[in-house]
Design an enzyme around this catalytic site. Structure first.
Site, PDB file in Angstrom:
ATOM      1  N   ASP A 192     -21.197  41.119  18.672  1.00 53.12           N
ATOM      2  CA  ASP A 192     -22.025  40.696  20.443  1.00 53.12           C
ATOM      3  C   ASP A 192     -21.991  39.874  20.243  1.00 53.12           C
ATOM      4  OD1 ASP A 192     -21.250  44.076  20.821  1.00 53.12           O
ATOM      5  OD2 ASP A 192     -23.134  44.202  20.445  1.00 53.12           O
ATOM      6  N   ASN A 273     -29.397  39.757  27.029  1.00 48.38           N
ATOM      7  CA  ASN A 273     -29.985  40.633  26.678  1.00 48.38           C
ATOM      8  C   ASN A 273     -31.674  40.683  26.751  1.00 48.38           C
ATOM      9  OD1 ASN A 273     -28.200  42.108  25.702  1.00 48.38           O
ATOM     10  ND2 ASN A 273     -28.764  41.276  23.427  1.00 48.38           N
ATOM     11  N   ASP A 303     -48.193  43.024  19.436  1.00 45.04           N
ATOM     12  CA  ASP A 303     -47.788  41.656  19.061  1.00 45.04           C
ATOM     13  C   ASP A 303     -46.367  40.775  20.154  1.00 45.04           C
ATOM     14  OD1 ASP A 303     -48.872  42.568  16.547  1.00 45.04           O
ATOM     15  OD2 ASP A 303     -46.482  43.788  15.905  1.00 45.04           O
ATOM     16  N   THR A 314     -30.407  47.992  25.064  1.00 48.14           N
ATOM     17  CA  THR A 314     -29.949  48.789  24.132  1.00 48.14           C
ATOM     18  C   THR A 314     -30.044  48.137  22.820  1.00 48.14           C
ATOM     19  OG1 THR A 314     -28.056  47.959  24.637  1.00 48.14           O
ATOM     20  CG2 THR A 314     -28.039  50.380  25.032  1.00 48.14           C
ATOM     21  N   ALA A 315     -30.427  46.729  22.790  1.00 52.37           N
ATOM     22  CA  ALA A 315     -30.522  45.674  22.504  1.00 52.37           C
ATOM     23  C   ALA A 315     -32.294  45.859  21.720  1.00 52.37           C
ATOM     24  CB  ALA A 315     -30.508  44.788  22.544  1.00 52.37           C
ATOM     25  N   TYR A 316     -32.790  45.477  21.393  1.00 51.22           N
ATOM     26  CA  TYR A 316     -34.462  44.694  20.988  1.00 51.22           C
ATOM     27  C   TYR A 316     -35.391  45.780  21.430  1.00 51.22           C
ATOM     28  CZ  TYR A 316     -38.195  42.686  19.190  1.00 51.22           C
ATOM     29  OH  TYR A 316     -39.389  42.821  17.965  1.00 51.22           O
ATOM     30  N   ALA A 317     -35.174  45.811  22.694  1.00 51.27           N
ATOM     31  CA  ALA A 317     -35.812  47.589  23.429  1.00 51.27           C
ATOM     32  C   ALA A 317     -35.939  48.292  23.059  1.00 51.27           C
ATOM     33  CB  ALA A 317     -35.474  47.306  25.234  1.00 51.27           C
TER      34      ALA A 317
END
Length: 454
Positions: A192, A273, A303, A314-317
């Site tokens: 990716d 992203n 944080d 669909t990544a960090y979130a």
């Protein structure tokens, strides 16, 4: 002023005839025989009445500083609602989203130049890279661009047939050379990260991207490299579906010094992203003010904060507890990172709104911002970050279609809803029979041990 009789009459002759009628019954029968069929229930007199002139007013200026997309939603096929209501025409709309099913790749002229993005310092991709470049140059007679850092790999010298191809390759250096209007087609080899790198190379219009899965995760790379000739040839002929992955336009505005009048040029970055704002190395909680179209929405204590596209959902979130959104949905997701409040849940706002992120006046520390995991920098008091939807999406080529590719990625990469299947009833017949026998035995034992009344 119009009378009730004049409302139902279309001319002066009809009005005079109606007044001659003596009784109310005669007037009613005359109205019914003379009234014309109309789709509108409004009396004819009001339909021909002069329209009131609109009152001129000063147009309220939009909050915020930077130009943005007002709306990414396609216009409604129905423009009128009821006999009076209609959608106001928006001249500021600069981009529209088509029906996702109609987003297919077409070439108005044959593509001649192709950019091959390869994962640097990965020996496992050298063989596919040499095969692809050799086929594009010799068999398809295309002009191939590669990054100069790729050719610096010493392991390429082991491939003897690559020497003749190497002299015909065009090289560039990221961040120095501009590829605008030079590339017709992009092929990514890797994970990716190669697609994210290809997006960062084009800060405006992005050519169609075909990503092969040769990395570790492969959520955004739907193509397999086994029969790459047939797949690339199919795309070059214009037989492929597209997923328009929206990007975020991020503008960093630094605080100006009033004494020296030192105006710093704002930094504009497009991300595929997410943009992440966190507290950095500070031990204190971040205290960030969030504005939407100039209105203060909330203060983030925790944080940090994630502002992501549907592709980045669909990544960090999703790791921070957000929902997964299909990349064709025009939206922006706002997700807190470990908020100091149990009720602070992720939210989804319409695409095209302008988000402003700044440090709260009572914040104890600075905030750090990163764009797709890169260009990490600190923002001090007075600095602002503006985020909105970019008008330049990334056209990602689908291996099958938008729905199949996305749900296949959810199942294979994230193991979404993967579980053991429930057994059928016929497979459980023996288990049910044995369990019923056990229940009867227990009931009999319990009945025998029951004390007798005295």
């Amino acid at each position: 002023m119009l009378s009730m009789d004049s409302l139902w009459c279309g001319s002066e002759s009809e009005l005079s005839t109606l007044r001659i009628c003596k009784s109310a019954v005669e007037r009613t029968e005359y109205r019914l025989c003379r009234r014309k069929t109309s789709k509108s229930l409004i009396p004819q007199g009001l339909l021909h009445a002069p329209e009131p002139q609109p009152i001129k007013s000063h147009r309220q200026r939009r909050s915020g500083t930077w130009p943005r997309t007002r709306s990414l939603n396609a216009p409604s096929p129905i423009q009128q609602f009821g006999p009076c209501g209609r959608i106001m025409k928006n001249s500021a709309m600069v981009m529209q989203i088509q029906d996702p099913a109609s987003q297919r790749l077409t070439w108005y002229k044959p593509p001649l130049t192709v950019l091959v993005i390869k994962k640097v310092h990965d020996a496992t991709i050298l063989t596919p890279f040499v095969q692809l470049v050799h086929w594009l140059v010799h068999d398809k007679s295309m002009v191939v661009f590669v990054e100069a850092a790729v050719l610096d790999d010493t392991l390429l010298a082991e491939y003897g047939d690559f020497t003749s191809v190497r002299e015909r390759l065009m090289t560039f250096r990221a961040g120095t050379d501009d590829l605008t209007d030079k590339i017709d087609f992009i092929i990514c080899l890797g994970g990716d990260g190669t697609l994210l790198h290809a997006s960062s190379l084009f800060q405006q219009s992005v050519p169609p991207v075909m990503a092969f899965h040769l990395g570790s995760l492969g959520f955004l790379t739907p193509f397999e490299f086994n029969n790459f000739q047939d797949q690339v040839l199919n795309v070059l002929e214009g037989h492929a579906a597209l997923t328009l992955r929206s990007r975020l336009q991020c503008v960093v505005l630094r605080k100006t010094n009033d004494l020296t009048k030192d105006k710093k040029k704002p930094t504009t970055i497009l991300v595929l992203n997410e943009v992440v704002v966190d507290r950095g190395p500070s031990p204190y909680l971040s205290n960030i003010d969030l504005f939407l179209d100039g209105k203060h929405i909330t203060s983030v204590q925790g944080d940090g904060l994630i502002v992501s596209t549907p592709t980045g959902s669909t990544a960090y979130a999703v790791a921070a507890g957000a929902s997964m959104i299909h990349p064709s949905v025009p939206a922006i997701m706002v997700t807190p990172i470990c908020p100091h409040s149990l009720s602070f849940r992720p939210i989804v706002v319409p695409a095209g709104v302008e988000l402003k992120i700044a440090l709260s006046p009572e914040a104890r520390n600075a905030m750090w911002v990163s764009f797709d995991g890169r260009n990490r920098q600190a923002l001090q008091h007075g600095d602002s970050l503006y985020v909105t939807t970019s008008v330049y999406p990334v056209p990602s080529i689908c291996a099958q279609d938008q729905i199949s590719d996305w749900f296949d990625s959810l199942a294979e990469c994230l193991h979404w809803n993967v579980r053991k299947k429930q057994k059928q009833i016929d497979e459980m017949s023996d288990m049910t029979h044995s369990s019923s026998d056990t229940l009867e035995e227990l009931d009999n034992n319990h009945h025998d041990e029951r004390p007798v009344d005295t």
